[in-house]
Design a protein around this motif. Structure first.
Motif, mmCIF file in Angstrom:
data_model
loop_
_atom_site.group_PDB
_atom_site.id
_atom_site.type_symbol
_atom_site.label_atom_id
_atom_site.label_comp_id
_atom_site.label_asym_id
_atom_site.label_seq_id
_atom_site.Cartn_x
_atom_site.Cartn_y
_atom_site.Cartn_z
ATOM 1 N N LEU A 123 0.836 -1.188 0.000
ATOM 2 C CA LEU A 123 0.000 0.000 0.000
ATOM 3 C C LEU A 123 0.875 1.244 0.000
ATOM 4 C CD1 LEU A 123 -2.633 -1.041 2.712
ATOM 5 C CD2 LEU A 123 -3.009 -0.924 0.235
ATOM 6 N N PRO A 124 0.747 2.115 -1.002
ATOM 7 C CA PRO A 124 1.569 3.341 -1.053
ATOM 8 C C PRO A 124 1.189 4.305 0.059
ATOM 9 C CG PRO A 124 -0.098 3.370 -2.778
ATOM 10 C CD PRO A 124 -0.174 2.010 -2.145
ATOM 11 N N VAL A 137 -2.523 5.902 3.759
ATOM 12 C CA VAL A 137 -2.511 5.176 2.493
ATOM 13 C C VAL A 137 -3.047 6.115 1.419
ATOM 14 C CG1 VAL A 137 -3.474 3.237 1.217
ATOM 15 C CG2 VAL A 137 -2.809 2.940 3.618
ATOM 16 N N ASP A 138 -2.276 6.265 0.337
ATOM 17 C CA ASP A 138 -2.665 7.156 -0.757
ATOM 18 C C ASP A 138 -2.313 6.465 -2.069
ATOM 19 O OD1 ASP A 138 -2.986 9.152 -2.678
ATOM 20 O OD2 ASP A 138 -2.326 10.752 -1.326
ATOM 21 N N ARG A 139 -3.295 5.826 -2.680
ATOM 22 C CA ARG A 139 -3.046 5.046 -3.900
ATOM 23 C C ARG A 139 -2.770 5.923 -5.119
ATOM 24 N NH1 ARG A 139 -6.500 1.890 -0.860
ATOM 25 N NH2 ARG A 139 -5.958 -0.333 -0.762
ATOM 26 N N ARG A 140 -3.086 7.196 -5.031
ATOM 27 C CA ARG A 140 -2.863 8.085 -6.166
ATOM 28 C C ARG A 140 -1.506 8.780 -6.094
ATOM 29 N NH1 ARG A 140 -3.593 13.426 -6.996
ATOM 30 N NH2 ARG A 140 -4.556 13.655 -4.938
#
Length: 230
Positions: A123-124, A137-140
């Motif tokens: 997970l970024p 968590v920031d997927r973008r």
């Protein structure tokens, strides 16, 4: 849950009360590096403000003036911390960390029991600016972050599990955020866990228990272990 980008009710940090400055817990010292065991509640490096200058690196430098930080542990995390002796060794050891040639293992006590005996959390992560120093968590826009975990044991009496954690990356608060996102927050985590989980321990139950790497000067493989104090 508050919408992304909005401020949450993040409690202010408690006053900094580092543990007593007793004898250093050094596991290894040579002409190029040293391995220290950092107690929970002690900063790795000086913080902002005169009241946050006491830290592991300055305590070590009182005895070894050439000691320099290579990586860090969160204030509430205990365990192994590697320091270089001199700028050149700091550069070389930092390169080993950057190239992911240093193997790290942590021990954590978490709430609940994971469904899988082993797993990967991919997970970024990014800074949660309205709630700094929290991360999220920031997927973008987040930076890649990867943690591998292995289930060790479960305590039915308080529904907690012991996990071995191997972070492939070194993002700020990575293990704490990843386990919270997995649904198994670390016991004693006052920044990410719910109030009940945070109150179950007077410290964060996260410990850097193993570190292995190739010595940059001798080319010998080094492996250090520190049993968790919980």
């Amino acid at each position: 849950m508050a919408p992304t980008g909005t401020a949450r009710n993040v409690p202010p940090p408690p006053p900094y009360c580092p543990p007593p400055n007793d004898a250093l817990d050094l596991l290894y010292v040579d002409s190029w590096l040293l391995m220290a065991n950092k107690p929970a509640g002690l900063l790795s490096v000086p913080g902002r403000g005169e009241d946050k200058q006491d830290c592991l690196v300055l305590r070590v430098q009182a005895e070894y003036p050439d000691a320099l930080i290579v990586h860090r542990l969160d204030l509430p995390t205990s365990g192994l911390l590697l320091l270089a002796r001199g700028k050149e060794m700091q550069r070389r050891l930092s390169h080993e960390f950057a190239q992911r040639r240093v193997d790290k293992r942590y021990l954590a006590v978490v709430m609940g029991r994971p469904l899988s005996v082993t797993g990967t959390i991919d997970l970024p992560l990014a800074v949660d600016w309205p709630n700094h120093p929290r991360q999220k968590v920031d997927r973008r826009a987040g930076k890649p972050a990867l943690t591998r975990y292995r289930f060790l044991s479960h305590s039915a009496s308080d529904d907690t599990s012991r996990l071995a954690l191997s972070p492939e990356t070194g993002r700020t608060h990575q293990l704490r955020v990843h386990l919270q996102a997995l649904g198994h927050p670390i016991v004693g985590d006052r920044l990410y866990a719910d109030a009940t989980t945070a109150a179950k321990s007077d410290r964060l139950l996260l410990h850097a228990e193993e570190l292995s790497f190739t010595h940059p000067a001798t080319d010998r493989r080094m492996r250090f272990c520190s049993p968790p104090p919980f």
